[in-house]
Enzyme design. Structure first.
Site, PDB file in Angstrom:
ATOM      1  NE  ARG A 264      -2.282   0.874   3.744  1.00  0.00           N
ATOM      2  CZ  ARG A 264      -1.723   1.550   4.861  1.00  0.00           C
ATOM      3  NH1 ARG A 264      -1.504   2.616   4.296  1.00  0.00           N
ATOM      4  NH2 ARG A 264      -1.442   1.103   5.928  1.00  0.00           N
ATOM      5  CG  HIS A 268      -6.131   1.877   6.373  1.00  0.00           C
ATOM      6  ND1 HIS A 268      -6.077   0.691   5.997  1.00  0.00           N
ATOM      7  CD2 HIS A 268      -7.360   2.082   6.861  1.00  0.00           C
ATOM      8  CE1 HIS A 268      -7.175   0.008   6.336  1.00  0.00           C
ATOM      9  NE2 HIS A 268      -7.914   0.920   6.951  1.00  0.00           N
ATOM     10  CE1 TYR A 277       1.289   2.809   8.414  1.00  0.00           C
ATOM     11  CE2 TYR A 277       0.045   4.662   9.722  1.00  0.00           C
ATOM     12  CZ  TYR A 277       0.130   3.717   8.444  1.00  0.00           C
ATOM     13  OH  TYR A 277      -0.826   3.657   7.502  1.00  0.00           O
TER      14      TYR A 277
END
Length: 373
Positions: A264, A268, A277
């Site tokens: 990805r 998200h 992160y």
């Protein structure tokens, strides 16, 4: 057309099945090659344009959300090959049970991109009639669609149908009980369903290494499913693996599981900030494995006209973007009664009571406004 192969070991060959390496080199893959023997230059060009279109759709979806036209958007950047490769392997009678990120699969199904935006704008509870395109509406509840797919596939088997079901989910969903239960039912009844996991390495902010200590596909083996672990950024390999899995389930051999190893590249959802992160070096590493770049590189080795291909892709993506922009400005807002229209298949007194209560609640605002004048 003559296909040439590099006999050296492709990158990642020891981990997953691969046909097109990141540099565009085509390597032999005995397990998959015969499933894509007919894929020639025109077919590769069409796959490239498909991926370019859904990448542009994704870009526009993100931009529209940032501009306040959509409430939320779930990006698919980097996962184009997994969705186009699998989506183009399906027959019309096969039924799809997606998560919330399968915009590319919907595109393959012929769903108007405008209809994809309706739910994300809040203009409709869903964008299309599932039975017109054999694709369920996008599922927000993590993993729930796998149970729907298993049940539908059991019905296909009981009816003696030659069709199959396929369900899509991410690596994080494999830790949900629903997914395990769905595989138990599918295996117990030998249901014709393909479980398609897009392992994009991040379940929101949780890395896949915290979801499992081994390969996700190995989990499915424990339930008795036939499994394929494939390079999810290789559209040809994904196409081949999905065809193989579908052929397996159609013969009554039981359910199948595909782990498409991808990444990805975006957030998200548009409510997420992946820079908090995720290491930028990891992003750079996967950018070098871009699904579109490797198809273009391979076409270049075959002598295809890349300039003409990119012009065709630009025209197709520009037309799509213009259509989306026009649609979003003319999309009607839902009526209040639409909230209650499709909750039950038949009239229900409890729902009618809620409708009446909500109408009275809204009427109260008008009464207060009149009284204040």
């Amino acid at each position: 057309m003559s296909i040439t192969f590099d006999s050296s070991t492709p990158e990642g060959a020891e981990d997953y099945l691969q046909i097109l390496a990141p540099d565009g080199t085509r390597h032999p893959c005995p397990e998959l090659d015969h499933w894509v023997e007919e894929i020639d230059i025109p077919a590769l060009e069409n796959l490239y344009i498909d991926m370019a279109c859904i990448r542009r759709l994704d870009t526009e979806g993100t931009a529209l959300q940032r501009q306040g036209e959509l409430g939320l958007w779930a990006p698919l950047l980097g996962q184009e090959a997994a969705q186009i490769g699998s989506g183009r392997a399906l027959e019309h009678d096969d039924f799809i049970f997606p998560s919330y990120r399968e915009h590319g699969v919907a595109y393959c199904r012929g769903i108007d991109p405008h209809d994809l935006l309706r739910m994300w704008r809040g203009a409709a509870p869903s964008g299309w009639n599932p039975y017109e395109v054999n694709m369920a509406n996008q599922q927000i509840v993590i993993g729930a669609q796998t149970l729907h797919a298993a049940g539908y596939a059991m019905g296909l088997k009981f009816d003696g149908s030659a069709a199959a079901a396929i369900t899509y989910f991410g690596d994080g969903a494999t830790s949900q009980g629903d997914v395990s239960e769905a595989m138990v039912f599918a295996a117990s009844y030998q249901a014709p369903v393909v479980f398609f996991c897009q392992n994009n390495h991040w379940a929101i902010s949780e890395p896949v290494t915290r979801q499992t200590s081994g390969y996700i596909a190995d989990r499915a083996k424990g339930f008795g499913l036939a499994t394929w672990r494939v390079d999810g950024n290789d559209v040809v390999a994904v196409l081949a693996a999905t065809r193989a899995a579908l052929a397996h389930v159609r013969t009554g051999s039981g359910p199948a599981f595909i782990e498409a190893v991808t990444y990805r590249m975006g957030a998200h959802t548009t409510a997420d900030d992946p820079t908090r992160y995720r290491d930028a070096l990891e992003l750079e590493e996967w950018a070098a494995k871009d699904p579109l770049d490797r198809v273009a590189a391979h076409l270049d080795t075959l002598g295809a006209d890349l300039a003409a291909l990119r012009e065709r892709a630009k025209q197709a993506t520009d037309d799509m973007a213009a259509g989306l922009r026009e649609a979003i400005t003319t999309m009607p807002d839902p009526e209040v009664d639409d909230l209650f229209a499709h909750v039950y298949s038949h009239p229900h007194p409890w729902l009618e009571e809620q409708r009446e209560n909500y109408a009275n609640y809204l009427a109260g605002f008008a009464e207060n406004a009149q009284a204040s004048k």
